[in-house]
Design an enzyme around this catalytic site. Structure first.
Site, PDB file in Angstrom:
ATOM      1  N   HIS A 229     -74.307  82.922  34.774  1.00 50.49           N
ATOM      2  CA  HIS A 229     -74.919  81.703  35.335  1.00 50.49           C
ATOM      3  C   HIS A 229     -75.254  80.662  34.270  1.00 50.49           C
ATOM      4  CE1 HIS A 229     -78.023  79.654  38.043  1.00 50.49           C
ATOM      5  NE2 HIS A 229     -76.929  79.710  38.778  1.00 50.49           N
ATOM      6  N   LYS A 231     -75.042  77.593  31.729  1.00 54.42           N
ATOM      7  CA  LYS A 231     -74.327  76.308  31.748  1.00 54.42           C
ATOM      8  C   LYS A 231     -74.529  75.616  30.399  1.00 54.42           C
ATOM      9  CE  LYS A 231     -75.043  77.504  36.085  1.00 54.42           C
ATOM     10  NZ  LYS A 231     -75.455  76.699  37.202  1.00 54.42           N
ATOM     11  N   ASP A 236     -67.588  69.617  19.641  1.00 61.34           N
ATOM     12  CA  ASP A 236     -67.862  69.544  18.205  1.00 61.34           C
ATOM     13  C   ASP A 236     -69.326  69.912  17.950  1.00 61.34           C
ATOM     14  OD1 ASP A 236     -65.229  68.920  17.794  1.00 61.34           O
ATOM     15  OD2 ASP A 236     -65.562  66.768  17.545  1.00 61.34           O
TER      16      ASP A 236
END
Length: 569
Positions: A229, A231, A236
């Site tokens: 889950h 995110k 870079d």
């Protein structure tokens, strides 16, 4: 403010909290041989134990998910909380690396469109790496445009003179990413086939979905057992941290939270290593759409579960501990050279220009929660923050899925700070209007909300704990996190932002990550305050009349089933 292990702090907290926390205190009586001081010192540790109210009875439709084994509870340690301003949160670095940055490198985003456009811009500008961790990648036109941006950047890297070291690493959940004939995997296969040496796609499979359970539970329902889950969107040395997935609604009309960290190489390296570590214990997508584990790696559902979880724990903790060790060595070297008056040590000159790095006024702490692997850092930090929030402090907590763990509910109801809890009204719940059983999920959340509101009223806490419902025509709500305002302050000095929802799934089942951002800078505090205000302005206060509205009607079968399945959504 007293330390978390202080007896007087715990006694005053329990006295202020009334019956909820006194029930917790009485529950510790079997440990009386430790003595009263030790008993009180362990109270905050034991708050995380919660009450396991799951029923073992279910209809045959719910039998399969309820076969998953109970996850053992582990107590959290006490921490000494520093008393001065933002620096009172430096105890977090006892658990995770502390990244000091300038607030000028941090930007709070406010809309799905801004999030989407920034991601495309960052992908196109990337020269070294694109690292993505998400629950899934959608299959629409907007998602295809993101994939096209990655492909263009890969093509450009090959046209450069000399060998290219540009890499793309994508981590998704196996069950969610494999749902349907057209899915996240099929969206990414062209990249794998064309750039096999530069692209890696890892699909995490929970070790708890195995054997008979894996064979019995159908698609979609198998996602209730556990997910990847996290995110994180990294380009870079720039990082976007959010709760948003990579799907068209998250780019258009699904409200979430997003923070953009610019020119932050240490933070980018940390999250790159974290995604790599989880990727190493995940299934690797192949160009022919098959999956396989890395050579020598224990399989998540075919191999020994204990061995797999031990390897996963070791890989993730290596990342956390290595980052902490690098920082400790750097600080020892820096302070040693400073105390010796090393003439080569750069001196801070406020009037100097150029590329001199500004002094940090903001500190970022990555908080990881992976209970299947025995990693509970986010849970420990969150509980300590809620426990130690002083009288007069204000906590604004938001979640798209209001289903707090029992430990979090007890802390909200039993501690001293004021709470404003923002949650989704049924109409902006992501499951509103869904077909089949999923269509009843918003009603289940209404039932959970009503139960919590009733307990607030029963304890006479309405003035201190307020519920608010987000409502916005044509939108859904997915924002999560909290903002902490110290007593007497009109601006927040700390926020939590990332993937956790503060519910049972986030604490016990899924892989989660968020960051605690602590800042002394008023401009950044103002950004965070405005973010909070923008969300709360689109909400209404919950009262007893709220649950009398026709849209809040909950069918009897939903009331009966919700206690059985609430730990799965």
């Amino acid at each position: 403010m007293a330390a978390a292990g202080s007896g007087s702090s715990i006694v005053s907290m329990a006295a202020a909290g009334g019956p909820v926390l006194w029930r917790r205190l009485l529950g510790l009586l079997p440990h009386g041989r430790l003595g009263l001081a030790a008993l009180l010192g362990r109270l905050s540790d034991r708050l995380s134990l919660g009450r396991d109210r799951r029923s073992r009875r279910s209809s045959w439709l719910l039998l399969a998910p309820l076969l998953t084994p109970a996850i053992p509870q582990v107590t959290a340690p006490s921490f000494c909380v520093c008393p001065e301003g933002a620096h009172r949160f430096q105890w977090i670095r006892n658990l995770v690396p502390e990244f000091g940055v300038s607030s000028s490198h941090i930007r709070v985003l406010s809309s799905p469109t801004e999030f989407y456009e920034l991601m495309k811009e960052q992908i196109k500008a990337a020269k070294q790496r694109v690292v993505v961790a998400s629950l899934y990648l959608g299959t629409g036109l907007l998602e295809q445009e993101l994939v096209d941006c990655i492909e263009e950047t890969l093509e450009r890297s090959l046209q450069a003179s000399g060998p290219s070291d540009f890499r793309v690493s994508i981590l998704l959940d196996f069950t969610r990413g494999s749902r349907g004939r057209k899915n996240s995997r099929t969206m990414l296969l062209p990249l794998l086939r064309r750039f096999p040496e530069q692209v890696r796609v890892s699909l995490f499979h929970t070790p708890n979905l195995r054997g008979l359970l894996k064979r019995l539970i159908p698609e979609r329902f198998n996602e209730t057992i556990g997910l990847q889950h996290i995110k994180v969107y990294l380009f870079d040395d720039n990082v976007i941290l959010s709760g948003a997935n990579l799907s068209d609604s998250y780019f258009t009309n699904r409200q979430d939270r997003y923070v953009f960290l610019q020119d932050s190489p240490e933070i980018a390296d940390f999250f790159t290593e974290l995604v790599d570590a989880i990727g190493d214990v995940s299934l690797q997508l192949q160009p022919d759409d098959t999956v396989q584990m890395m050579e020598g790696m224990v399989h998540p559902y075919q191999g020994d579960k204990t061995a797999y979880c031990e390897v996963a724990n070791r890989r993730v903790m290596e990342v956390i501990n290595a980052a902490r060790m690098r920082q400790e060595l750097h600080m020892q070297t820096f302070h040693g050279r400073r105390s010796e008056g090393d003439p080569l040590l750069p001196q801070q000159d406020p009037s100097a220009g150029g590329d001199q790095k500004p002094e940090p006024d903001t500190w970022i702490y990555p908080l990881i929660q992976m209970k299947p692997f025995g990693i509970q850092i986010d849970e420990r930090v969150t509980e300590t923050l809620l426990t130690e929030a002083e009288r007069g402090a204000r906590i604004y907590l938001t979640t798209g899925y209001f289903n707090l763990t029992q430990a979090y509910m007890d802390l909200v109801l039993g501690t001293r700070a004021e709470y404003q809890i923002l949650l989704a009204s049924p109409e902006v719940n992501g499951f509103f209007g869904a077909k089949g059983v999923a269509g009843a999920i918003p009603a289940a959340y209404v039932y959970i909300e009503h139960q919590f509101y009733s307990e607030v009223c029963c304890l006479g806490q309405q003035d201190r704990v307020q519920l608010l419902e987000y409502s916005r025509n044509g939108w859904t709500f997915h924002a999560k996190g909290l903002w902490l305002y110290l007593a007497g302050s009109s601006l927040p000095c700390l926020t939590l932002i990332g993937s956790p929802n503060f519910g049972y799934r986030s604490v016990h089942r899924d892989l989660e990550a968020q960051v605690a951002i602590v800042t002394e800078n008023r401009d950044l505090q103002q950004q965070l305050h405005q973010e909070q205000e923008q969300l709360y302005l689109k909400s209404g206060i919950v009262s007893s009349s709220t649950f009398e509205q026709p849209t809040r009607y909950v069918k009897l079968w939903v009331k009966l089933v919700t206690p059985l399945i609430k730990n799965f959504f």
